[in-house]
Write a protein that holds these residues in place. Structure first.
Motif, PDB file in Angstrom:
ATOM      1  N   ASN A  89       0.825  -1.203   0.000  1.00  0.00           N
ATOM      2  CA  ASN A  89       0.000   0.000   0.000  1.00  0.00           C
ATOM      3  C   ASN A  89       0.863   1.258   0.000  1.00  0.00           C
ATOM      4  O   ASN A  89       2.098   1.187   0.066  1.00  0.00           O
ATOM      5  N   TYR A  90       0.188   2.396  -0.048  1.00  0.00           N
ATOM      6  CA  TYR A  90       0.880   3.684  -0.131  1.00  0.00           C
ATOM      7  C   TYR A  90       1.717   3.957   1.114  1.00  0.00           C
ATOM      8  O   TYR A  90       2.850   4.448   1.014  1.00  0.00           O
ATOM      9  N   CYS A 277       1.198   3.427  -6.686  1.00  0.00           N
ATOM     10  CA  CYS A 277      -0.103   2.929  -6.236  1.00  0.00           C
ATOM     11  C   CYS A 277      -1.178   3.113  -7.305  1.00  0.00           C
ATOM     12  O   CYS A 277      -2.097   2.293  -7.425  1.00  0.00           O
ATOM     13  N   ARG A 280      -0.659   0.319  -9.663  1.00  0.00           N
ATOM     14  CA  ARG A 280      -1.163  -0.901  -9.024  1.00  0.00           C
ATOM     15  C   ARG A 280      -2.686  -0.967  -9.112  1.00  0.00           C
ATOM     16  O   ARG A 280      -3.262  -2.017  -9.441  1.00  0.00           O
TER      17      ARG A 280
END
Length: 342
Positions: A89-90, A277, A280
């Protein structure tokens, strides 16, 4: 690590270095949506902001540190590459990229250098660059001549985990379709060799000079077809490993990922994490529903068709690219980029 794994790794290393037969590893499975980030960084003289061939010294200092990420050499001695661990995740991405920035900055300062992002150094001269003393890069210099030194440009590569080779090929097609978007979002290299290039991403044009740049051929619709394509080129002596494909998006079988390769290196960790992200998220979106391929509707073209321009064309005159300001000062741009962010 068992014996077969060691043998495969050795075969891969020899192929990448151009010292052994061509080798394509089987596609490793990875969890969909995991990601990794690679950043190619400038090594600059602290006083002149010109490129400084100090990457070997910086890497030696970083090797002594205990860290989750890795730092490796790049094709010339004025650049280095850092690669994160596997991220979800970020928040994880930002934390690790901030750690990378602080550690690399400290190591660089110790040898009289500073580190900067950016897609291309604004006033360096390619003739002055030195090929890193590593077998793979010496082979690149032998194969590509002056292009090897010209390749002193700096990109961000985003790896996205995928569960199979077939899915990797399909998602490569989807990501290739969106490559111009990521060029536009990351473009930060308007100056090249001391001149205003007229492009927001001069780096993209440099990469396009390589013979195996461009996009994955549209006829490849499965991992088996990719293997066949690789085998044909290997038989002709054109490629020895996947690293010989300088495509906008390519599969990375040994890590079970696809690799988006069109971005200029961002100037701040938060921007790098956000772009990764976003890539993604688009990849996860394209995975649902499965088996769906990009359709040529006249706007979003299937990669590799005659109507599909190379990704760099998105920054060509008459398209979405925007000219860089005429008043841009290469040396001032470089000094500002190297300044530590608050």
């Amino acid at each position: 690590m068992n014996e077969s794994t060691v043998t495969a790794a050795a075969a891969q290393a020899l192929a990448v270095a151009g010292q052994g037969p061509a080798y394509l590893p089987p596609f490793a499975q990875a969890r969909l949506g995991t990601m990794g980030i690679e950043l190619e960084l400038m090594v600059l003289d602290r006083l002149t902001y010109d490129l400084l061939p100090a990457a070997p010294d910086i890497l030696q200092l970083l090797e002594q540190q205990d860290k989750r990420w890795v730092a490796t050499p790049e094709i010339t001695t004025s650049m280095l590459e850092v690669a994160t661990s596997i991220l979800d995740n970020y928040q994880q991405a930002l934390a690790e990229l901030e750690d990378i920035r602080h550690r690399v900055e400290r190591a660089a300062f110790a040898v009289g250098a500073v580190i900067s992002g950016g897609g291309a150094h604004p006033f360096q001269q390619w003739r002055d660059q030195r090929i890193y003393p590593k077998a793979r890069y010496r082979e690149s210099a032998r194969k590509f001549g002056y292009l090897a030194k010209l390749f002193t440009v700096f990109g961000m590569h985003v790896h996205i985990g995928v569960p199979s080779g077939d899915e990797a090929v399909r998602l490569c097609a989807w990501r290739t379709q969106r490559a111009p978007l990521f060029i536009a979002l990351s473009a930060n290299s308007p100056c090249w060799q001391g001149e205003n290039s007229g492009f927001c991403s001069a780096r993209s044009n440099v990469v396009g000079a390589f013979p195996m740049s461009g996009t994955m051929p549209a006829h490849i619709r499965s991992w088996q077809q990719f293997e066949q394509h690789f085998a044909r080129l290997a038989a002709l002596g054109i490629v020895t490993s996947v690293k010989d494909f300088y495509w906008d998006v390519r599969p990375k079988p040994e890590s079970g990922t696809i690799e988006l390769r069109v971005l200029d290196t961002p100037l701040h960790p938060s921007f790098a994490a956000a772009l990764a992200c976003y890539a993604r998220a688009l990849c996860v979106e394209a995975s649902r529903p499965p088996e769906r391929w990009p359709v040529d509707d006249g706007l979003n073209c299937t990669p590799g068709t005659a109507s599909t321009p190379p990704a760099t064309a998105s920054l060509a005159p008459g398209s979405i690219r925007r000219r860089a300001p005429r008043a841009a000062s290469p040396r001032r741009c470089c000094a500002m980029a190297a300044r530590p962010a608050g």
